[in-house]
Design a protein around this motif. Structure first.
Motif, PDB file in Angstrom:
ATOM      1  N   ALA A 174       5.200   5.316   3.205  1.00 25.81           N
ATOM      2  CA  ALA A 174       4.798   6.616   3.008  1.00 25.81           C
ATOM      3  C   ALA A 174       5.629   7.104   2.082  1.00 25.81           C
ATOM      4  CB  ALA A 174       4.871   7.199   4.421  1.00 25.81           C
ATOM      5  N   THR A 175       6.566   6.644   1.160  1.00 31.23           N
ATOM      6  CA  THR A 175       7.343   7.208   0.249  1.00 31.23           C
ATOM      7  C   THR A 175       6.749   6.918  -0.897  1.00 31.23           C
ATOM      8  OG1 THR A 175       9.405   6.890   1.704  1.00 31.23           O
ATOM      9  CG2 THR A 175       9.807   7.479  -0.506  1.00 31.23           C
ATOM     10  N   PRO A 176       5.850   7.623  -1.758  1.00 27.55           N
ATOM     11  CA  PRO A 176       5.296   6.940  -3.047  1.00 27.55           C
ATOM     12  C   PRO A 176       6.463   6.982  -3.964  1.00 27.55           C
ATOM     13  CG  PRO A 176       3.956   8.839  -2.171  1.00 27.55           C
ATOM     14  CD  PRO A 176       5.141   8.729  -1.341  1.00 27.55           C
ATOM     15  N   ILE A 177       6.469   5.962  -4.819  1.00 25.97           N
ATOM     16  CA  ILE A 177       7.556   6.022  -5.597  1.00 25.97           C
ATOM     17  C   ILE A 177       6.619   5.766  -7.267  1.00 25.97           C
ATOM     18  CG2 ILE A 177       9.277   4.938  -4.424  1.00 25.97           C
ATOM     19  CD1 ILE A 177       8.619   2.194  -5.655  1.00 25.97           C
TER      20      ILE A 177
ATOM     21  N   VAL B 215       0.909  -1.382   0.131  1.00 25.09           N
ATOM     22  CA  VAL B 215       0.040  -0.140   0.053  1.00 25.09           C
ATOM     23  C   VAL B 215       0.855   1.075  -0.101  1.00 25.09           C
ATOM     24  CG1 VAL B 215      -1.618   1.165   1.410  1.00 25.09           C
ATOM     25  CG2 VAL B 215      -1.885  -1.219   1.118  1.00 25.09           C
ATOM     26  N   GLN B 216       0.775   2.142  -0.901  1.00 22.80           N
ATOM     27  CA  GLN B 216       1.487   3.338  -1.382  1.00 22.80           C
ATOM     28  C   GLN B 216       0.439   4.577  -0.701  1.00 22.80           C
ATOM     29  OE1 GLN B 216       5.080   3.930  -4.128  1.00 22.80           O
ATOM     30  NE2 GLN B 216       3.371   3.136  -5.537  1.00 22.80           N
ATOM     31  N   GLY B 217       0.812   5.219   0.125  1.00 21.57           N
ATOM     32  CA  GLY B 217       0.120   6.600   0.277  1.00 21.57           C
ATOM     33  C   GLY B 217       1.142   7.668   0.619  1.00 21.57           C
ATOM     34  N   ASP B 218       0.392   8.737   0.287  1.00 20.57           N
ATOM     35  CA  ASP B 218       1.162  10.079   0.521  1.00 20.57           C
ATOM     36  C   ASP B 218       1.158  10.296   2.002  1.00 20.57           C
ATOM     37  OD1 ASP B 218       2.493  12.445  -0.040  1.00 20.57           O
ATOM     38  OD2 ASP B 218       1.034  13.130  -1.667  1.00 20.57           O
TER      39      ASP B 218
END
Length: 828
Positions: free
Chosen positions: A558-561, A428-431
């Motif tokens: 918390a580090t979107p790529i 899960v990616q999130g800002d």
């Protein structure tokens, strides 16, 4: 295609056909059996009657050109026929001068100066070269050079053919002497007015070779320098002068430079031509010259000549890529792509060759990822959780806010995974502030209400404690116990936690690396949540998973790529994105300041603190000199507390403090006992102080954009307007451009994409532990479109035949490519 016997080749017939077509005005005349263009296309469609690779390429290209003859203009037809006559003349001359043929590539008959060197090789090329033969069987590579090439992982003929150039110098552009412009790489053709070759008066070991070349527009003097006793030999120097006689036509290529003596070519390459307008047969002159990564003791020409000689083994390379994929994605044949990546005739050929080879690099990587994910799902049988239950219902009732649509979508994706008998492996990616933790809690509660335990592992005590603080408040309302286990946990408390885990009395444990220690044993672990999962090694993650029977895995970052990096790093994971922030989050006013504007930043901090708010002051940390940075942070802390903000309480936080001291400093800041905290980047994640409204970052140019965005996310978490001040002493346009991105956008995904484009993937991820595959050609910045297509193609392959039972050659190539790209780890 059949090999033409040169002795039986009907040269007279083909020359007559060319002559008659010229006399009839290039009308593509009809013969008894064929039209002119069809006859020529068939003739040149056979394997050429010589083994010189450069001539062979031109021979085959001529067949293609005659296949398009009917679409050419009259002038283009005339030009093609003249080129063909020249080619035939060269081939006939080769046959006359060399009646016996060795079935390996002949040495190119170029008078390029760089090719004239003392003999350094006594090895003899074999009659037949095989792909797995050592490169030392090539004439161009000695045994000593073969040992040196091992540093470049070049051992076999196959290795050499797949050792692609890192760049090409374009000598294909031919210009008049008067049109030479400094900085351009060009080719000029003219007469030799004067040739000289002599030892330097100041250094007898330095030989200077110079030509004065004239054309109808002017003249130019170009020189090359040779160091060493061999070149000082008068016999060698006289031989060079004889090779470049006065009034001979010469082609010269190089980088145009302006010096105190006028315009010239730097490190030029030369070739004497048969006539004005004659063909250039050199590997270097008038063409795209391949540039290879080198190692000490290996000149560029060793690899160039070795590759050209190794081309005879090219037909042994099979192309396992299905024909339908090559047609669908417009891909060049593999053999042709390899030939053209080394020695393209023009930029268009080079572009098509690069695209095919880059596609292959991405395709086999993605195919391996997808196959690995498939094998994991089939080899591990996970428990199936109950999606609906008492805990989920109660949690929905106590939530003081509504979930965003993005959070709801991701929760649905997770719940669907948890109902599957195959173990979930989702990222899960999130800002910053997107609400990843609440999503993880829904997954944890789903496990708990199904009778299983959960574990949440974070990379730092600060972040683990932050999660614990947030989750324990919710779990208390649900009457669920939860504990925190870190390196700072007291021995008695540890024993209590271990016992409650083994009995099943403790449903959720939050912690750091302490979770993977041997004494930690779960009774029934069903879900593992790993926060900032890229901060953990493969073995660390695997050890936590081993504490349960095929538990589901939810990773968070918390580090979107960007998508391209996600596919390359996490191609075997399912990826979800929380791309929507909760309502009410105020944008953070971001400003780039120079060192001279620093007093303005201090005034803003004083104003905010006077109104009851708090501020961060961040200094960069260079790992190579951590002690110095800590000293700098301490010195700045003293300056801030004593001189700049003497009326406020200033705290200090850095990585070399003990865990207890870190907790003390953070708690004092959370409780507003200290209004300003001076810190290194340990503050980056896990600190949630809604009352903090100013983030001042010193030497901001030393941070990546994504890291700056993470630091900025420490403010703007409350109801007050917040500020991020980026102080930089750099005046370089690149640095200012990067920092301006932060001023313009609050979107972490956009910022990470810009960071990728401006700094490259290695810098964005951290070069030492990036986990990036070792691509030979592919660029995650420039070739994103090809990566997406390659992923799509790999999915199609496995959709049709998930075990690739009918694709043995594809499986063999996959194994070989993976070992080359990222080693065996991915296949285990």
């Amino acid at each position: 295609m059949s090999r033409i016997n040169p002795e039986k080749f009907d040269w007279e017939r083909i020359e007559k056909a060319l002559q008659v077509e010229s006399e009839y005005g290039y009308k593509n005349i009809q013969g008894k059996l064929y039209r002119f263009s069809e006859f020529l296309c068939l003739t040149f469609g056979d394997t050429p009657p010589v083994t010189n690779l450069l001539v062979a390429f031109r021979w085959q290209e001529t067949a293609k050109k005659f296949a398009r003859y009917s679409h050419l203009t009259i002038l283009e037809r005339e030009d093609l026929i003249n080129q063909t006559l020249n080619l035939i003349g060269e081939v006939k001359e080769m046959i006359v001068n060399k009646p016996y043929y060795h079935p390996v590539a002949e040495e190119v008959k170029s008078l390029a100066v760089a090719e004239v060197k003392p003999p350094s090789n006594t090895s003899v090329a074999p009659v037949t070269l095989k792909l797995d033969d050592p490169v030392t069987l090539l004439k161009a590579i000695s045994l000593r050079q073969g040992e040196l090439l091992k540093k470049l992982q070049i051992v076999t003929i196959r290795d050499l053919l797949f050792y692609y150039p890192r760049d090409h110098i374009d000598y294909g552009r031919q210009v008049n002497i008067k049109d030479l412009v400094a900085g351009e790489t060009v080719t000029i053709v003219g007469k030799i007015k004067k040739c000289d070759c002599f030892s330097s008066p100041k250094n007898k070991k330095l030989t200077i070779f110079s030509l004065i070349i004239i054309d109808r527009t002017g003249e130019v003097k170009i020189s090359r320098f040779f160091a060493g006793n061999f070149y000082s030999n008068r016999g060698w120097q006289e031989k060079m002068k004889r090779q470049f006689p006065r009034n001979a036509i010469v082609a010269a290529s190089g980088l145009v430079k302006q010096n105190k003596y006028g315009i010239t070519l730097e490190n030029p390459e030369f070739e004497v031509l048969n006539s004005q307008g004659g063909n250039i047969n050199s590997l270097k002159i008038g063409r795209l010259l391949p540039v290879y990564p080198l190692t000490d003791g290996i000149p560029a020409d060793v690899i160039r000549n070795g590759v050209m000689e190794a081309m005879v083994a090219l037909p042994q390379i099979s192309d396992p890529l299905p024909v339908i994929l090559k047609q669908q994605y417009g891909l060049m044949e593999l053999q042709e792509a390899i030939a053209r990546i080394h020695y393209p005739e023009d930029q268009d050929q080079l572009s098509h060759a690069r695209r095919r080879l880059i596609f292959d690099e991405f395709f086999y990587l993605q195919l391996g990822f997808l196959q690995r994910r498939q094998e994991q799902k089939e080899s591990r049988i996970a428990v199936s959780f109950t999606p609906n239950g008492r805990l989920i219902e109660e949690f929905n009732q106590i939530l003081p806010f509504s979930l965003t649509n993005a959070q709801k979508r991701v929760i649905e994706e997770i719940i669907k995974d948890l109902q599957s008998p195959s173990p979930m492996n989702r990222l899960v990616q999130g800002d910053v502030g997107a609400g990843k933790t609440i999503v993880a809690v829904f997954a944890i509660l789903t496990a708990l209400q199904s009778g299983y335990q959960g574990a949440l592992m974070a990379p730092t005590e600060v972040l683990a404690e932050q999660h614990y603080r947030k989750i324990v408040g919710w779990f208390n309302l649900l009457h669920l116990p939860v504990e925190l286990l870190t390196g700072s946990t007291k021995t008695a408390k540890r024993r209590q936690i271990h016992g409650q885990l083994e009995s099943g009395e403790l449903p959720l444990l939050i912690g750091t690396h302490a979770l993977i220690q041997d004494p930690v044993q779960f009774r029934n672990l069903g879900l593992v949540v790993i926060d900032e999962q890229h901060r953990f090694g493969v073995q660390q993650r695997a050890k936590l998973l081993s504490k349960g029977r095929s538990p589901h895995v939810l990773s968070m970052t918390a580090t979107p790529i960007p998508r391209t990096l996600a596919l390359t790093l996490h191609g075997d994971l399912d990826v979800s994105q929380i791309d929507e922030l909760p309502p009410g989050r105020q944008p953070i006013q971001t400003t780039v300041l120079t060192g001279k504007q620093r007093p303005q930043a201090y005034e803003l901090i004083k104003r905010e603190v006077a109104q009851g708010r708090q501020a961060y002051v961040i200094f960069p940390l260079i790992e190579e000199s951590e002690k110095l940075d800590v000293k700098a942070a301490i010195a700045e802390y003293e300056k801030f507390s004593e001189k700049i903000f003497p009326n406020f309480n200033v705290g200090l936080l850095h990585g070399r403090m003990s865990s207890a001291d870190k907790d003390k400093a953070l708690n004092a800041f959370r409780d507003n006992e200290t209004q300003i905290i001076v810190s290194t980047t340990v503050i980056e994640v896990g600190v949630d102080v809604p009352n903090a409204t100013v983030m001042l970052i010193e030497n901001a140019e030393r941070f990546g954009l994504s890291q700056l965005h993470q630091l900025r996310g420490r403010v703007g978490r409350g109801s007050h307007k917040s500020f991020c001040l980026l102080v930089t002493s750099s005046k370089t346009p690149d640095s200012i451009q990067r920092l301006n991105v932060l001023e313009q956008s609050q979107d972490g995904f956009f910022i990470s994409e810009m960071d990728l484009r401006l700094r490259g993937p290695g810098e964005v991820l951290g070069s030492r532990q990036s986990g990036l595959p070792d691509f030979a050609l592919a660029s995650l910045v420039e070739d994103q479109e090809v990566l997406v297509l390659a992923r799509e193609a790999a999915e199609k392959i496995l959709l049709q035949d998930k075990y690739m039972q009918g694709e043995n050659s594809l499986k063999d190539e996959l194994q070989r490519r993976y070992q080359k790209l990222i080693g065996n780890e991915i296949l285990t």
